[in-house]
Design a protein around this motif. Structure first.
Motif, PDB file in Angstrom:
ATOM      1  N   UNK A 293     -22.932  60.395   9.299  1.00 46.55           N
ATOM      2  CA  UNK A 293     -22.612  58.967   9.350  1.00 46.55           C
ATOM      3  C   UNK A 293     -23.400  58.194   8.298  1.00 46.55           C
ATOM      4  N   UNK A 294     -22.829  57.068   7.878  1.00 46.01           N
ATOM      5  CA  UNK A 294     -23.495  56.204   6.917  1.00 46.01           C
ATOM      6  C   UNK A 294     -24.677  55.478   7.554  1.00 46.01           C
ATOM      7  N   UNK A 295     -25.646  55.136   6.712  1.00 45.70           N
ATOM      8  CA  UNK A 295     -26.816  54.410   7.196  1.00 45.70           C
ATOM      9  C   UNK A 295     -26.424  53.070   7.790  1.00 45.70           C
ATOM     10  N   UNK A 296     -25.448  52.423   7.212  1.00 43.47           N
ATOM     11  CA  UNK A 296     -24.949  51.150   7.710  1.00 43.47           C
ATOM     12  C   UNK A 296     -23.431  51.195   7.765  1.00 43.47           C
ATOM     13  N   UNK A 297     -22.876  50.736   8.855  1.00 45.98           N
ATOM     14  CA  UNK A 297     -21.414  50.711   8.989  1.00 45.98           C
ATOM     15  C   UNK A 297     -21.035  49.673  10.035  1.00 45.98           C
ATOM     16  N   UNK A 298     -20.460  48.570   9.567  1.00 50.20           N
ATOM     17  CA  UNK A 298     -20.107  47.482  10.477  1.00 50.20           C
ATOM     18  C   UNK A 298     -18.864  47.776  11.307  1.00 50.20           C
ATOM     19  N   UNK A 299     -18.178  48.873  11.030  1.00 51.11           N
ATOM     20  CA  UNK A 299     -17.011  49.224  11.837  1.00 51.11           C
ATOM     21  C   UNK A 299     -17.403  49.937  13.131  1.00 51.11           C
ATOM     22  N   UNK A 300     -18.652  50.391  13.223  1.00 44.48           N
ATOM     23  CA  UNK A 300     -19.114  51.020  14.453  1.00 44.48           C
ATOM     24  C   UNK A 300     -19.460  49.947  15.489  1.00 44.48           C
ATOM     25  N   UNK A 301     -19.582  50.339  16.762  1.00 40.60           N
ATOM     26  CA  UNK A 301     -20.022  49.387  17.781  1.00 40.60           C
ATOM     27  C   UNK A 301     -21.344  48.737  17.374  1.00 40.60           C
ATOM     28  N   UNK A 302     -21.568  47.523  17.816  1.00 43.58           N
ATOM     29  CA  UNK A 302     -22.714  46.723  17.355  1.00 43.58           C
ATOM     30  C   UNK A 302     -24.039  47.456  17.457  1.00 43.58           C
ATOM     31  N   UNK A 303     -24.259  48.182  18.545  1.00 46.54           N
ATOM     32  CA  UNK A 303     -25.534  48.866  18.754  1.00 46.54           C
ATOM     33  C   UNK A 303     -25.712  50.060  17.820  1.00 46.54           C
ATOM     34  N   UNK A 304     -24.626  50.493  17.172  1.00 42.07           N
ATOM     35  CA  UNK A 304     -24.682  51.693  16.341  1.00 42.07           C
ATOM     36  C   UNK A 304     -24.518  51.402  14.851  1.00 42.07           C
ATOM     37  N   UNK A 305     -24.401  50.145  14.483  1.00 46.21           N
ATOM     38  CA  UNK A 305     -24.138  49.818  13.081  1.00 46.21           C
ATOM     39  C   UNK A 305     -25.289  50.199  12.168  1.00 46.21           C
ATOM     40  N   UNK A 306     -26.516  50.027  12.626  1.00 46.45           N
ATOM     41  CA  UNK A 306     -27.688  50.490  11.882  1.00 46.45           C
ATOM     42  C   UNK A 306     -28.032  51.884  12.404  1.00 46.45           C
ATOM     43  N   UNK A 307     -27.725  52.897  11.608  1.00 43.35           N
ATOM     44  CA  UNK A 307     -27.831  54.282  12.058  1.00 43.35           C
ATOM     45  C   UNK A 307     -29.241  54.655  12.494  1.00 43.35           C
ATOM     46  N   UNK A 308     -30.236  54.284  11.712  1.00 39.30           N
ATOM     47  CA  UNK A 308     -31.617  54.661  12.014  1.00 39.30           C
ATOM     48  C   UNK A 308     -32.061  54.092  13.356  1.00 39.30           C
TER      49      UNK A 308
END
Length: 416
Positions: A293-308
């Motif tokens: 997964x990408x480090x940042x992805x605004x298409x994911x659920x809000x809690x998961x957008x910042x991967x780290x």
């Protein structure tokens, strides 16, 4: 200092700090010629006195060396124009703030009747890009004297009038970013052993940069800047943001630049840049490699957008780790090795830079993980959040192979 993000689903790219002390600064297009003439005079490349005297000619690790003198070829603009078929659109490999990167072919002079030559990548400065001028200088300053198997080789440059170009070795397999997040039939999932091979190579490249008396801080470690040759050997590219600092000091800047999501917290909040700031970026790539997964992805659920932020609680727990492993691995990885890599990622991502391992330690841990062999297990849990794979890539790095990838011109802000 502000943080500037790009639009939805786009990974922000980078910008060169114009306060760089690598060479004489260039402030306007009108001063380009005189400034570059001054910095290029005598030895064909600009010299930073601190870097020039540090470890000159000394070996720094297997195959690594800071050369006493640059070994770059000076190409004519006519040569590179011919090599790229007049910079034709169908030769474009990628595009960033510097300008476009083209695939080319250079004929070698030979007494043989049969012509020989080599494939190259040509990075051509956009004449309107002031960032590109300083990036051009930084690339020549660093890669002109750095020699290591895990750094992309700069073959030469061209400086004629307003034309500024860089010539690199061509990397057949493109970027790690493309293999992790690319789409289309030409992009195949990376198996576990190749992922570790790539990580080890990239880690060795960073370890080399950190090994001299005058440390070279790469500052922009990310998947798109890791390029792969025909055998999937990893090489770091794009030194436009590189800085120097002694082993006991940090580099301090009033402008924070890099790629959002990869920059270390101490750098974002204070402007202090350490060699361990690179280690944080490496930790982010470790997590991307584990999860796909990408480090940042605004298409994911809000809690998961910042991967780290999302995966940190999973990294230390071997059972929970299965929930975030890349589903494209299909469970074909040694669980013990994966757990070791996940734990390494967690330490690399430590909030305080002093708590992170050195890159030499990172190399040793990855090599140990690579020696672990277990019978692959049948996967029972698959990662459901794979929307980030279907996004077009937005490259900054040069030398990328074009593989069903969007090459739209990047108009997003380039700072953090």
């Amino acid at each position: 200092m502000g943080i500037c993000c790009s639009s939805h689903n786009k990974v922000p790219t980078t910008i060169l700090d114009p306060s760089s002390g690598l060479s004489q600064s260039v402030t306007t297009n009108n001063t380009t010629s005189s400034s570059l003439s001054s910095s290029l005079g005598g030895s064909n490349v600009s010299r930073n006195s601190q870097f020039w005297s540090a470890s000159s000619g000394d070996d720094l690790g297997p195959g690594g060396q800071i050369l006493p003198h640059p070994n770059l070829k000076i190409y004519t603009f006519a040569e590179l124009k011919s090599a790229t078929k007049n910079f034709r659109n169908d030769t474009v490999l990628g595009e960033g703030g510097f300008g476009k990167v083209h695939k080319g072919w250079i004929e070698e002079k030979s007494i043989s009747k049969h012509g020989t030559g080599s494939v190259i990548a040509v990075k051509k400065l956009n004449s309107e890009s002031m960032q590109g001028i300083e990036e051009w200088q930084a690339e020549v300053n660093f890669l002109g004297r750095l020699s290591h198997p895990n750094l992309v080789k700069l073959l030469g440059y061209c400086y004629e009038g307003k034309e500024l170009l860089l010539v690199y070795e061509f990397m057949q397999k493109g970027s790690l970013e493309n293999h992790l997040f690319g789409r289309g039939s030409t992009v195949q999932p990376l198996p576990w052993d190749l992922r570790l091979k790539i990580l080890i190579g990239a880690a060795r490249g960073l370890a080399f940069l950190h090994s001299a008396d005058i440390k070279i801080i790469y500052r922009d470690f990310k998947a798109s800047n890791i390029l792969l040759d025909a055998s999937y050997n990893a090489k770091l590219s794009d030194f436009g943001l590189a800085k120097m600092a002694s082993s006991s000091q940090s580099h301090v800047t009033t402008r924070v630049m890099g790629t959002y999501g990869y920059a270390a917290p101490e750098y974002v909040t204070t402007g202090h840049l350490y060699v361990k700031s690179d280690v944080y970026g490496f930790g982010v790539v470790l997590v991307e490699m584990i999860t796909g997964m990408r480090a940042l992805d605004q298409s994911r659920p809000a809690a998961q957008q910042n991967l780290v932020q999302w995966v940190k609680p999973y990294l230390a727990n071997r059972r929970k780790l299965k929930n975030i492993m890349d589903s494209r691995l299909e469970g074909r990885y040694p669980s013990k090795a994966a757990a070791n890599v996940a734990q390494l990622a967690l330490t690399c991502l430590a909030q305080e830079q002093k708590g992170r391992p050195s890159m030499q330690e990172v190399v040793a841990i990855l090599e140990k993980a690579d020696s672990i062999s277990e019978k692959p297990k049948v996967p029972r849990i698959h990662n459901s959040y794979r929307n980030d794979r279907q996004q077009p890539l937005h490259h900054r790095s040069p030398l990328h192979v074009k593989q069903d990838v969007s090459r739209g011109r990047q108009g997003s802000p380039r700072g953090l």
